[in-house]
Design an enzyme around this catalytic site. Structure first.
Site, PDB file in Angstrom:
ATOM      1  N   CYS A  26      -0.124  12.724   5.775  1.00 24.72           N
ATOM      2  CA  CYS A  26      -0.242  13.838   6.549  1.00 24.72           C
ATOM      3  C   CYS A  26      -0.026  13.564   8.006  1.00 24.72           C
ATOM      4  O   CYS A  26      -0.079  12.263   8.490  1.00 24.72           O
ATOM      5  CB  CYS A  26      -1.750  14.546   6.281  1.00 24.72           C
ATOM      6  SG  CYS A  26      -1.723  15.146   4.661  1.00 24.72           S
ATOM      7  N   ARG A  54       5.121   9.163   8.102  1.00 23.79           N
ATOM      8  CA  ARG A  54       3.912   8.876   6.968  1.00 23.79           C
ATOM      9  C   ARG A  54       3.912   9.449   5.986  1.00 23.79           C
ATOM     10  O   ARG A  54       2.957   9.141   5.098  1.00 23.79           O
ATOM     11  CB  ARG A  54       2.772   9.828   7.970  1.00 23.79           C
ATOM     12  CG  ARG A  54       2.600   9.125   9.374  1.00 23.79           C
ATOM     13  CD  ARG A  54       1.626  10.147  10.236  1.00 23.79           C
ATOM     14  NE  ARG A  54       0.302  10.330   9.796  1.00 23.79           N
ATOM     15  CZ  ARG A  54      -0.695   9.601  10.015  1.00 23.79           C
ATOM     16  NH1 ARG A  54      -0.568   8.782  11.284  1.00 23.79           N
ATOM     17  NH2 ARG A  54      -1.832   9.794   9.758  1.00 23.79           N
ATOM     18  N   TRP A 102       0.749  16.115   2.632  1.00 20.38           N
ATOM     19  CA  TRP A 102       1.095  15.361   1.615  1.00 20.38           C
ATOM     20  C   TRP A 102      -0.049  15.672   0.683  1.00 20.38           C
ATOM     21  O   TRP A 102      -1.407  15.812   0.678  1.00 20.38           O
ATOM     22  CB  TRP A 102       0.754  13.813   1.752  1.00 20.38           C
ATOM     23  CG  TRP A 102       1.152  12.848   0.884  1.00 20.38           C
ATOM     24  CD1 TRP A 102       2.615  12.459   0.473  1.00 20.38           C
ATOM     25  CD2 TRP A 102       0.379  12.200  -0.051  1.00 20.38           C
ATOM     26  NE1 TRP A 102       2.427  11.734  -0.524  1.00 20.38           N
ATOM     27  CE2 TRP A 102       1.440  11.306  -0.898  1.00 20.38           C
ATOM     28  CE3 TRP A 102      -1.131  12.238  -0.185  1.00 20.38           C
ATOM     29  CZ2 TRP A 102       0.793  10.569  -2.080  1.00 20.38           C
ATOM     30  CZ3 TRP A 102      -1.434  11.383  -1.576  1.00 20.38           C
ATOM     31  CH2 TRP A 102      -0.580  10.596  -2.385  1.00 20.38           C
ATOM     32  N   ASN A 154      -6.180  16.700   7.933  1.00 18.52           N
ATOM     33  CA  ASN A 154      -5.961  15.331   7.126  1.00 18.52           C
ATOM     34  C   ASN A 154      -6.956  14.755   6.159  1.00 18.52           C
ATOM     35  O   ASN A 154      -8.025  14.769   7.057  1.00 18.52           O
ATOM     36  CB  ASN A 154      -5.207  14.348   8.004  1.00 18.52           C
ATOM     37  CG  ASN A 154      -3.827  14.534   8.686  1.00 18.52           C
ATOM     38  OD1 ASN A 154      -3.467  15.408   8.278  1.00 18.52           O
ATOM     39  ND2 ASN A 154      -3.777  13.547   9.653  1.00 18.52           N
ATOM     40  N   GLY A 155      -6.916  14.449   5.006  1.00 20.42           N
ATOM     41  CA  GLY A 155      -7.904  13.883   4.425  1.00 20.42           C
ATOM     42  C   GLY A 155      -8.252  14.818   3.219  1.00 20.42           C
ATOM     43  O   GLY A 155      -7.577  15.763   2.785  1.00 20.42           O
ATOM     44  N   GLU A 203       5.734  -8.462  -4.433  1.00 13.93           N
ATOM     45  CA  GLU A 203       6.262  -7.738  -3.370  1.00 13.93           C
ATOM     46  C   GLU A 203       7.828  -7.211  -3.461  1.00 13.93           C
ATOM     47  O   GLU A 203       8.024  -6.013  -3.406  1.00 13.93           O
ATOM     48  CB  GLU A 203       6.278  -8.359  -2.015  1.00 13.93           C
ATOM     49  CG  GLU A 203       6.931  -7.890  -0.824  1.00 13.93           C
ATOM     50  CD  GLU A 203       6.500  -6.726  -0.458  1.00 13.93           C
ATOM     51  OE1 GLU A 203       7.004  -5.842   0.357  1.00 13.93           O
ATOM     52  OE2 GLU A 203       5.243  -6.102  -0.852  1.00 13.93           O
ATOM     53  N   LYS A 212       8.889  -3.212  -3.743  1.00 16.96           N
ATOM     54  CA  LYS A 212       9.803  -2.499  -2.757  1.00 16.96           C
ATOM     55  C   LYS A 212      10.827  -1.808  -3.992  1.00 16.96           C
ATOM     56  O   LYS A 212      11.115  -0.816  -3.644  1.00 16.96           O
ATOM     57  CB  LYS A 212      10.504  -3.640  -2.196  1.00 16.96           C
ATOM     58  CG  LYS A 212       9.729  -4.079  -0.914  1.00 16.96           C
ATOM     59  CD  LYS A 212       9.702  -2.975   0.278  1.00 16.96           C
ATOM     60  CE  LYS A 212       8.696  -3.279   1.079  1.00 16.96           C
ATOM     61  NZ  LYS A 212       7.467  -3.327   0.684  1.00 16.96           N
ATOM     62  N   GLU A 222       9.218   1.493  -5.214  1.00 16.26           N
ATOM     63  CA  GLU A 222       8.845   2.450  -4.234  1.00 16.26           C
ATOM     64  C   GLU A 222      10.260   3.238  -3.765  1.00 16.26           C
ATOM     65  O   GLU A 222       9.906   4.299  -3.802  1.00 16.26           O
ATOM     66  CB  GLU A 222       8.460   1.548  -2.805  1.00 16.26           C
ATOM     67  CG  GLU A 222       6.867   1.053  -2.765  1.00 16.26           C
ATOM     68  CD  GLU A 222       6.660   0.311  -1.519  1.00 16.26           C
ATOM     69  OE1 GLU A 222       5.684   0.729  -1.033  1.00 16.26           O
ATOM     70  OE2 GLU A 222       7.407  -0.650  -1.166  1.00 16.26           O
ATOM     71  N   HIS A 265       3.546 -15.850 -22.003  1.00 18.78           N
ATOM     72  CA  HIS A 265       2.349 -15.119 -22.683  1.00 18.78           C
ATOM     73  C   HIS A 265       2.257 -13.730 -22.780  1.00 18.78           C
ATOM     74  O   HIS A 265       1.525 -13.065 -22.628  1.00 18.78           O
ATOM     75  CB  HIS A 265       1.191 -15.567 -21.524  1.00 18.78           C
ATOM     76  CG  HIS A 265       0.829 -16.954 -21.387  1.00 18.78           C
ATOM     77  ND1 HIS A 265       0.008 -17.898 -22.234  1.00 18.78           N
ATOM     78  CD2 HIS A 265       1.559 -17.968 -20.540  1.00 18.78           C
ATOM     79  CE1 HIS A 265      -0.025 -18.950 -21.912  1.00 18.78           C
ATOM     80  NE2 HIS A 265       0.827 -19.220 -20.727  1.00 18.78           N
ATOM     81  N   LYS A 306       3.247   6.663   4.439  1.00 21.03           N
ATOM     82  CA  LYS A 306       3.157   5.464   5.475  1.00 21.03           C
ATOM     83  C   LYS A 306       1.708   4.865   5.330  1.00 21.03           C
ATOM     84  O   LYS A 306       1.649   3.582   5.395  1.00 21.03           O
ATOM     85  CB  LYS A 306       3.992   5.709   6.744  1.00 21.03           C
ATOM     86  CG  LYS A 306       4.207   4.437   7.507  1.00 21.03           C
ATOM     87  CD  LYS A 306       4.839   3.433   6.862  1.00 21.03           C
ATOM     88  CE  LYS A 306       4.919   2.226   7.599  1.00 21.03           C
ATOM     89  NZ  LYS A 306       6.131   1.387   6.855  1.00 21.03           N
TER      90      LYS A 306
END
Length: 609
Positions: A2, A27, A74, A98-99, A479, A483, A486, A502, A604
């Site tokens: 947000c 964001r 968001w 926001n929140g 990582e 990526k 995402e 395994h 973000k």
């Protein structure tokens, strides 16, 4: 997550609010809106989806007024929709938030018949109705907000305007950042300094629990108990110029290509290449006596922490525990006396990481943080901070922030090893020299961009992709998988190469891409054996190594494709090997046609738990 902009100004607010919201697109959001005061009344425009949709609404129905609030949302409570978009209005009140308000159902029930006027599914609108209820009881706007805040549970940053109040705007924060901007007879609120950059560089960062009353002449700030407090006004380093993509099609690609520069900028603050030494800023920490490092972070930053575990334990001989911050404080880990707690965050506002920091503070740990924003909450609440010099990172998928975090962690590990007598000056000089070469070697890696784009054509056709590595290459594999997930929405998993037998090897079949991160190090031969196993089962191995490693691999088994990286000290290999996995994810996403810079459902900066 947000974004908030508030303007109490002299000129039309709507265009400035829209410009501020554009700066906060990085964001993450799924709807947006603006509300202003027009001749004393509250007027509002909202739209689902991108800001371009809100722009179209404003073009068709212009919004006047010099006082207003804007928001990119968001979704948390309620689906993404125009009806759930902020600002929310309750007769005399317009609010952006926001929140998450955790007790909004109890608050809604306490409103009684007034709850029937709530038009959205959001927790935010309930707060607007609570404030309006107190206004109807005869309280002033300031008194109504002061009475509302103690009854809220959860994390929030609010900005509120009131019908008929052209010289008043109120903001509050708890757990979620909010800043005040000071102009010439104008005042501003913003969820970060970047939103306010074109308007002012004079910023006051509210402390947790603060709330503030703005008028054209300045700000009154109060703490959580309602007592007046003074907070410093600082000159922010954020540029007022629009942060553009230049000639790049996406911010992410631009930021990948900035890595040689920002890694060099970061090294220049802690590395003396002439003396071949690492010199950290003064720290209230004696690495020689640290019994253990407890390291917490989220997402990509957590993978940087996992790489550093290999460095701190292997080089400096300090035991390290690495935790995902969202889990760490809930397991109530016993912490050693005089232990060091380290935290990594690009924004310095990640709420889970911040709460982990506060837990460690209560447990008596020394706090060292690595952040990219010096004015951030995590930076302000730490005993010591070492800054990355990545500059603003707009793409949601972190790239240059990650490699600068690794750069700082590598330097700290060297300094800790030297302080503990685990390495001598000769070894320190060799490692410092290897680090000094990283910017130049990073530029060499970027020369393989076209080749990586070709390989991405194959990856883009896959349903599942595996990334593998051993030692410090294992977190880089994780990582790389993150990526790809995402931004391309392809299912990907990162594994320790030795774990394939395994279980996961059952999933290897014809045409499954496997990205093998394999620098020429002490574990290379074991990794090469894993490659042979993958190739024999039809897997398309994409092999990342240096010339020596590629030559050796091709004598044993033929990978589907190879990406040659510079021959470097294995200590710095994780920094360089991050770049091709970033480029591979980027080009795959472009081929898939996804929104590279603003992938679906992601934000973000995650400022709620």
């Amino acid at each position: 997550m947000c974004g908030i902009v508030g303007i109490l100004g002299k000129q039309p607010a709507a265009p400035l609010l829209l410009d501020g919201l554009k700066r906060l697109e990085y964001r993450g959001y799924d709807s947006a809106g603006i509300a202003t005061l027009v001749n004393g009344s509250i007027d509002r425009r909202r739209a689902e989806g991108k800001l371009s949709n809100l722009t179209e609404v404003l073009d068709a129905q212009p919004l006047g007024g010099a006082v207003g609030i804007g928001h990119t949302r968001w979704a948390t409570h309620g689906v993404p929709s125009e009806n759930n978009a902020h600002p929310h209005i309750s007769e005399n009140v317009a609010i952006v938030h926001n929140g998450i308000i955790e007790n909004f159902l109890e608050l809604k029930e306490a409103l009684g018949d007034r709850a029937g006027d709530i038009a959205s599914e959001t927790d935010t609108e309930v707060v607007a109705h609570v404030i309006n209820k107190y206004l109807d009881e005869g309280l002033s706007p300031k008194e109504a907000v002061a009475k509302t805040l103690p009854g809220l549970e959860g994390a929030f940053a609010f900005v509120i305007i009131f019908k008929g109040e052209h010289d008043l705007m109120i903001g509050a924060r708890r757990g979620t950042p909010l800043a005040i901007g000071y102009g010439d007879g104008e005042m501003y609120f913003g969820s970060d300094a970047l939103a306010l950059a074109p308007l002012t560089r004079r910023i006051c960062y509210l402390e947790d629990g603060d709330w503030a009353v703005l008028g054209s002449g300045g700000a009154e700030v109060f703490d959580s108990a309602g007592a007046p407090v003074e907070r410093p006004v600082v000159e922010t380093a954020v540029s007022g110029a629009i942060i553009g993509k230049g000639n790049y099609p996406h911010f992410m690609l631009k930021e990948i290509y900035e890595q040689p520069t920002v890694i060099g900028d970061t090294l220049s603050t802690v590395l003396n290449p002439a003396a071949q030494t690492v010199t950290l800023p003064p720290l209230p920490i004696d690495f020689a006596s640290v019994p253990r490092i407890t390291l917490s972070a989220c997402g990509t930053a957590a993978f940087a922490g996992l790489v550093s575990k290999y460095w701190f334990e292997g080089l400096a001989r300090i035991p390290v525990e690495v935790d995902i911050a969202s889990e760490f404080r809930y397991r109530e880990a016993p912490l050693p006396e005089d232990g060091l707690a380290m935290f990594i965050s690009q924004s310095g506002e990640t709420l889970d990481t911040l709460e982990a920091l506060r837990f460690c503070r209560r447990e008596g740990q020394h706090i060292l943080s690595i952040v990219n924003v010096p004015e951030s909450t995590i930076a302000r609440e730490s005993d010591a901070v070492i800054l990355t010099k990545a500059g603003p990172e707009i793409g949601v998928a972190s790239t240059k922030a990650f490699t600068t975090q690794l750069t700082v962690l590598a330097c700290i590990a060297i300094a800790a090893a030297k302080a503990r007598g685990a390495i001598d000056h000769t070894r320190e000089a060799a490692l410092a020299s290897a680090l000094a070469e990283v910017p130049g070697r990073a530029a060499e890696v970027l020369n393989h961009d076209d080749h990586i784009a070709e390989i991405a054509q194959t990856v883009a056709k896959a349903r599942d992709v595996f990334y593998m590595g051993r030692g410090s290459a294992f977190p880089i594999a994780m990582e790389g998988a993150l990526k790809l997930k995402e931004i391309s929405y392809i299912h990907a998993e990162g594994y320790a190469a030795g774990e394939m037998k395994h279980g996961p090897i059952a999933l290897i079949e014809d045409d499954v891409p496997i990205i093998m991160v394999a620098p020429s190090d002490a574990l290379f031969d074991k990794t090469a054996s894993n490659v042979q196993e993958m190739v024999s089962r039809g897997g398309k191995v994409i092999f990342l190594s240096d010339a020596k490693g590629i030559e050796k691999m091709h004598k044993q088994s033929e990978p589907f494709a190879s990406i040659e990286l510079p021959d470097v000290d294995p200590f710095v290999a994780p920094i360089l090997y991050s770049i091709p996995v970033q480029l591979l994810a980027y080009h795959t996403a472009v081929i898939k046609g996804t929104d590279v810079d603003q992938p679906r459902n992601l934000a973000k900066s995650v400022t709620v738990e």
